[in-house]
Design a protein around this motif. Structure first.
Motif, PDB file in Angstrom:
ATOM      1  N   LEU A  34       1.247  -1.309  -0.025  1.00 22.51           N
ATOM      2  CA  LEU A  34       0.210  -0.017  -0.149  1.00 22.51           C
ATOM      3  C   LEU A  34       1.300   0.976   0.061  1.00 22.51           C
ATOM      4  O   LEU A  34       1.451   1.790   1.025  1.00 22.51           O
ATOM      5  CB  LEU A  34      -0.911  -0.008   1.496  1.00 22.51           C
ATOM      6  CG  LEU A  34      -2.026   1.342   1.848  1.00 22.51           C
ATOM      7  CD1 LEU A  34      -2.431   1.290  -0.330  1.00 22.51           C
ATOM      8  CD2 LEU A  34      -3.029   0.938   2.604  1.00 22.51           C
ATOM      9  N   THR A  89      -5.398  10.263   8.336  1.00 16.21           N
ATOM     10  CA  THR A  89      -4.532   9.244   9.064  1.00 16.21           C
ATOM     11  C   THR A  89      -4.554   8.272   8.172  1.00 16.21           C
ATOM     12  O   THR A  89      -5.050   8.178   7.687  1.00 16.21           O
ATOM     13  CB  THR A  89      -5.368   9.028   9.988  1.00 16.21           C
ATOM     14  OG1 THR A  89      -5.599  10.183  10.896  1.00 16.21           O
ATOM     15  CG2 THR A  89      -4.567   8.062  10.900  1.00 16.21           C
ATOM     16  N   ASP A  91      -3.627   4.432   6.784  1.00 15.45           N
ATOM     17  CA  ASP A  91      -3.884   3.052   6.957  1.00 15.45           C
ATOM     18  C   ASP A  91      -3.118   2.038   7.899  1.00 15.45           C
ATOM     19  O   ASP A  91      -1.767   2.309   7.669  1.00 15.45           O
ATOM     20  CB  ASP A  91      -4.646   2.318   5.653  1.00 15.45           C
ATOM     21  CG  ASP A  91      -4.694   0.744   5.916  1.00 15.45           C
ATOM     22  OD1 ASP A  91      -4.443   0.054   6.280  1.00 15.45           O
ATOM     23  OD2 ASP A  91      -6.040   0.917   5.443  1.00 15.45           O
ATOM     24  N   THR A  94      -0.144   0.780   5.482  1.00 15.21           N
ATOM     25  CA  THR A  94       0.267   2.184   4.384  1.00 15.21           C
ATOM     26  C   THR A  94       2.124   0.969   4.863  1.00 15.21           C
ATOM     27  O   THR A  94       2.488   1.117   6.089  1.00 15.21           O
ATOM     28  CB  THR A  94       0.232   2.948   4.958  1.00 15.21           C
ATOM     29  OG1 THR A  94      -1.192   3.188   5.054  1.00 15.21           O
ATOM     30  CG2 THR A  94       1.184   4.190   3.751  1.00 15.21           C
TER      31      THR A  94
END
Ligand code: SAM
Length: 256
Positions: A34, A89, A91, A94
């Motif tokens: 991600l 904010t 995840d 990430t």
């Protein structure tokens, strides 16, 4: 920050995309899952991320609807979100937060950087590049024009100048306690532009926005004309008529 104009920004796409290439080259990740491009603009930096990490889920985030529209047209396979970096904010899964030329606009950005870094999983990377050019003639002259015209008392114009970036030591002291590795460096680009007027066009797509947005069309033209005159004086043509735009930038790559 007023809305951005993607078309104006992309007039210098090749030059503007060089720093994110240089930043990405130092990101020590092989197969992130991600990846988030913070302040993705029209998607030029997001496209680099997609090319380097084709297997990753790539998300672009920006506060400008115009920039996001362009980015979605360019990269329909990525996800684009409208949000303010200052309050956003990540995840917890990430792997990479990538921010090219966006954090300089965020109030108290060193603290936002620390908050985002602290929330990354172990091994996650925060990679940031910011212009460090507020002392260059290009910016000194913006401030001079702002202080001397009929707009000098306009509250929004008075608050338009961007503060100088903090020294690298400040970022080190703030970020190093939250990471295992940190790499901080400066690069000074010497962009070759066709004419002094090209410097005006360059900054119309970025640093001049906060000065111009509060003005009506006639005042904008006057502001730009006064700035163009000063720029032509400060950036003399080289032997072939071109000018060099000296552009220092600060880079930070931190591994959680
Ligand atoms: C100079 S552009 C950078 C675009 C692109 N990342 C690149 O590499 O060229 C800065 C972008 O940051 C966005 N931006 C500025 N402040 C922001 C904020 N608080 N939250 C989200 N995006 C922001 C602007 O809308 C703009 O698209």
């Amino acid at each position: 920050m007023e809305d951005w104009n993607a078309r104006q920004y992309l007039k210098f796409e090749d030059e503007r995309t060089r720093p994110p290439r240089d930043l990405l080259a130092q990101v020590p990740l092989q197969r992130p899952r991600l990846v988030v491009d913070l302040g993705c603009g029209p998607g030029n930096s997001t496209e680099l991320l997609l090319k380097r990490f084709p297997q990753a889920r790539i998300v672009g985030l920006d506060s400008s609807p115009d920039m996001l529209r362009k980015a979605r047209e360019r990269l329909p396979q990525c996800i684009f979100l409208e949000a303010d970096i200052a309050s956003w904010t990540a995840d917890p899964a990430t792997d990479l937060l990538f921010a090219n030329a966006s954090f300089q606009w965020i109030p108290d950005h060193p603290l936002v950087l620390r908050r985002l870094l602290q929330a990354l999983p172990t091994g996650g990377v925060l990679a940031v590049q910011m212009p460090d050019n507020t002392r260059e003639p290009s910016h000194v002259l913006q401030r001079e024009v702002a202080a001397s015209g009929p707009w000098a008392d306009n509250v929004d114009v008075r608050s338009a100048p961007r503060a100088d970036l903090p020294a690298p030591e400040i970022y080190y002291d703030l970020l190093k306690p939250a990471c295992t590795q940190i790499d901080i460096w400066h690069t000074i680009y010497e962009h070759v532009l066709a004419t002094p007027q090209a410097i005006v066009e360059w900054f119309r797509g970025s640093a001049l926005q906060p000065y111009l947005a509060p003005l009506d069309a006639a005042a904008r033209e006057k502001f730009l004309a006064a700035y163009a005159e000063k720029i032509a004086d400060a950036y003399k043509p080289r032997f072939d008529g071109k000018v060099l735009l000296r552009f220092p930038r600060l880079f930070i790559v931190a591994v959680r």
